[in-house]
Enzyme design. Structure first.
Site, mmCIF file in Angstrom:
data_model
loop_
_atom_site.group_PDB
_atom_site.id
_atom_site.type_symbol
_atom_site.label_atom_id
_atom_site.label_comp_id
_atom_site.label_asym_id
_atom_site.label_seq_id
_atom_site.Cartn_x
_atom_site.Cartn_y
_atom_site.Cartn_z
ATOM 1 N N CYS A 60 -0.625 0.443 7.715
ATOM 2 C CA CYS A 60 -1.161 0.910 6.420
ATOM 3 C C CYS A 60 -2.580 1.433 6.548
ATOM 4 C CB CYS A 60 -1.105 -0.239 5.413
ATOM 5 S SG CYS A 60 0.579 -0.740 5.059
ATOM 6 N N GLY A 84 15.300 -38.136 -1.281
ATOM 7 C CA GLY A 84 15.666 -39.508 -1.171
ATOM 8 C C GLY A 84 14.431 -40.249 -0.664
ATOM 9 N N ARG A 86 19.836 -22.695 -10.288
ATOM 10 C CA ARG A 86 20.618 -22.337 -11.479
ATOM 11 C C ARG A 86 19.652 -22.026 -12.621
ATOM 12 N NH1 ARG A 86 22.787 -26.732 -9.087
ATOM 13 N NH2 ARG A 86 22.342 -28.188 -10.751
ATOM 14 N N GLU A 115 0.836 -1.211 0.000
ATOM 15 C CA GLU A 115 0.000 0.000 0.000
ATOM 16 C C GLU A 115 0.870 1.261 0.000
ATOM 17 O OE1 GLU A 115 -0.076 -2.632 2.027
ATOM 18 O OE2 GLU A 115 -2.005 -2.865 3.058
ATOM 19 N N CYS A 117 -2.525 -3.668 7.306
ATOM 20 C CA CYS A 117 -2.121 -3.923 8.687
ATOM 21 C C CYS A 117 -2.533 -2.759 9.579
ATOM 22 C CB CYS A 117 -0.607 -4.124 8.761
ATOM 23 S SG CYS A 117 0.334 -2.709 8.207
ATOM 24 N N ASP A 158 24.358 -38.633 -4.203
ATOM 25 C CA ASP A 158 24.268 -37.721 -5.351
ATOM 26 C C ASP A 158 25.240 -36.559 -5.306
ATOM 27 O OD1 ASP A 158 22.337 -39.026 -6.671
ATOM 28 O OD2 ASP A 158 20.770 -37.519 -6.413
ATOM 29 N N GLU A 165 13.353 -32.505 -1.376
ATOM 30 C CA GLU A 165 13.761 -33.181 -2.614
ATOM 31 C C GLU A 165 14.300 -34.565 -2.288
ATOM 32 O OE1 GLU A 165 15.325 -30.171 -6.023
ATOM 33 O OE2 GLU A 165 16.098 -32.212 -6.042
HETATM 34 N N1 AIF Z 1 17.201 -37.612 -11.379
HETATM 35 C C1 AIF Z 1 16.432 -36.489 -11.466
HETATM 36 C C2 AIF Z 1 16.385 -35.576 -10.405
HETATM 37 N N2 AIF Z 1 17.165 -35.843 -9.306
HETATM 38 C C3 AIF Z 1 17.127 -35.058 -8.237
HETATM 39 C C4 AIF Z 1 18.079 -35.296 -7.119
HETATM 40 O O1 AIF Z 1 18.207 -36.691 -6.947
HETATM 41 C C5 AIF Z 1 19.483 -34.760 -7.426
HETATM 42 O O2 AIF Z 1 20.331 -35.114 -6.366
HETATM 43 C C6 AIF Z 1 19.483 -33.236 -7.395
HETATM 44 O O3 AIF Z 1 18.576 -32.705 -8.300
HETATM 45 C C7 AIF Z 1 20.854 -32.753 -7.788
HETATM 46 O O4 AIF Z 1 20.851 -31.393 -7.463
HETATM 47 P P1 AIF Z 1 21.894 -30.422 -8.194
HETATM 48 O O5 AIF Z 1 23.259 -30.943 -7.849
HETATM 49 O O6 AIF Z 1 21.611 -29.047 -7.609
HETATM 50 O O7 AIF Z 1 21.585 -30.510 -9.647
HETATM 51 N N3 AIF Z 1 15.600 -34.478 -10.494
HETATM 52 C C8 AIF Z 1 14.876 -34.219 -11.611
HETATM 53 O O8 AIF Z 1 14.159 -33.204 -11.677
HETATM 54 N N4 AIF Z 1 14.904 -35.082 -12.669
HETATM 55 C C9 AIF Z 1 15.658 -36.207 -12.634
HETATM 56 O O9 AIF Z 1 15.666 -36.949 -13.618
#
Ligand code: AIF
Length: 363
Positions: A84, A294, A207, A52, A75, A200, A292
């Site tokens: 505001c 595992g 990025r 605002e 607020c 991994d 993300e």
């Molecule tokens: N295997 C795949 C992914 N896999 C995702 C995670 O298992 C990776 O460890 C993670 O994206 C790596 O992160 P970075 O190092 O920042 O690139 N994620 C996807 O979207 N498609 C996939 O086919």
């Protein structure tokens, strides 16, 4: 133009700033005088001016007698900036149109009351559903003081995240992986388990062609087995937090991470309970959390019923194999009644994949 049209413009400003205002909500405001837009603004960063204020600064003297459209109730309390609702009264606006009232029970309705007591016409609920949807994470956080959890899955059509030999790069397309970096940009933190760090060695940074915001990288690591040479320990590209159990306090391994500038957070208990992890992250102001995984981590969030949203990227691939990792490992749910029921918000094609956004069905 109708109230909905101007509110929709204010909501466009919300869409554009989602994620960057955390732990505050994203808010948009539009000031209209005699059918002409004379000011607009968005809250851009926690601690900076509210939407605002920006819109009214732009409107200047035109604000008098104008209508202001704002996506969240103005607020009425002195936070880091003056209220505001007072400013709107001072600037002598005639009318205030609001999408949704403040979810904070301590202030909800107070701003509206101030405006009505000052004789302004107030209309509430224009495009409320859309506004609530954009700020669902903030509303969840206000209610629970724990992060709104979005779980990302990247799987084959038969639900696998790797082949039986562990090969996983890449299952989904470049377009999907690019899109998942936008997810990282809009989250305060991204969480994985130590197993994924070891398997991994992910960077977990955002990025994109236009530099994005890196989420804080959170590793659940009961036995502090995250290797020193891991990217997210050494690359200094973004903050890294390690969450572990109380018994690790003062251990050599913990000291090692302190020396490497990695924040170590300790749970009180001797086991990693997801609800405790979320409470701790909430205390540190994490409003949006991207998991993300595992498979083990995914399962622990599933079984503890701590998933609010799923973003699934599904590739047109059949991998098969009973030993191939599926997105969810561990014990899973015994009965269909306990399975995580979802309401699908969006299905889209992305590259050669399908992207599904769904939220946990609230009972
Ligand atoms: N295997 C795949 C992914 N896999 C995702 C995670 O298992 C990776 O460890 C993670 O994206 C790596 O992160 P970075 O190092 O920042 O690139 N994620 C996807 O979207 N498609 C996939 O086919």
């Amino acid at each position: 133009m109708s109230d909905k049209k101007y509110m929709s413009l204010a909501l466009d400003l919300v869409k554009g700033t989602l994620g960057q205002t955390s732990p505050n909500p994203a808010v948009g405001a539009v000031v209209v005088k005699n059918g002409r837009i004379v000011g607009m603004g968005a809250h851009l960063k926690a601690g900076d001016a509210h939407a605002e204020v920006h819109a009214l600064n732009m409107a200047g003297s035109e604000a008098e007698g104008a209508t202001i459209y704002v996506t969240l109730e103005p607020c009425s309390h002195y936070g880091k900036t003056p209220p505001c609702a007072e400013l709107i009264i001072q600037k002598k606006l005639a009318r205030v149109v609001i999408a949704t009232t403040d979810p904070n029970p301590f202030v909800s309705g107070q701003g509206i009351k101030k405006l009505e007591d000052a004789g302004l016409e107030v209309k509430v609920g224009v495009l409320q559903e859309e506004s609530d949807h954009y700020n669902r994470a903030f509303f969840h956080f206000i209610k629970t003081k724990t992060p709104f959890v979005t779980m990302k899955m990247a799987v084959s059509l038969d639900g696998k995240m790797a082949t039986n030999t562990g090969e996983s790069k890449w299952i989904t397309s470049e377009a999907s992986r690019h899109d998942s970096h936008r997810l990282r940009h809009s989250h305060d933190a991204i969480l994985i388990g130590a197993g994924t760090v070891v398997a991994d060695d992910p960077a977990l940074t955002t990025r994109l062609e236009t530099p994005g915001k890196h989420p804080i990288r959170v590793v659940l690591d009961h036995h502090l087995r995250t290797p020193n040479e891991a990217k997210l320990i050494n690359d200094k590209a973004a903050e890294t937090w390690i969450v572990t159990t109380g018994e690790q306090r003062g251990s050599e391994k913990a000291k090692r991470f302190d020396a490497l500038g990695v924040k170590v957070l300790y749970l009180d208990s001797h086991r990693i309970d997801i609800s405790d992890v979320l409470k701790l992250l909430g205390e540190y102001g994490i409003v949006t959390l991207l998991v993300e995984g595992g498979p083990t981590i995914q399962d622990s969030f599933l079984r503890s019923k701590n998933i609010q949203q799923i973003v699934a990227y599904i590739a047109p691939l059949i991998i098969g194999g009973e030993k191939a990792l599926s997105a969810f490992g561990g014990l899973g749910m015994n009965s269909l009644a306990d399975a995580l029921a979802l309401d699908i918000d969006k299905v889209a094609e992305i590259g050669k994949d399908i992207k599904i956004i769904a939220h946990a069905r609230s009972d």
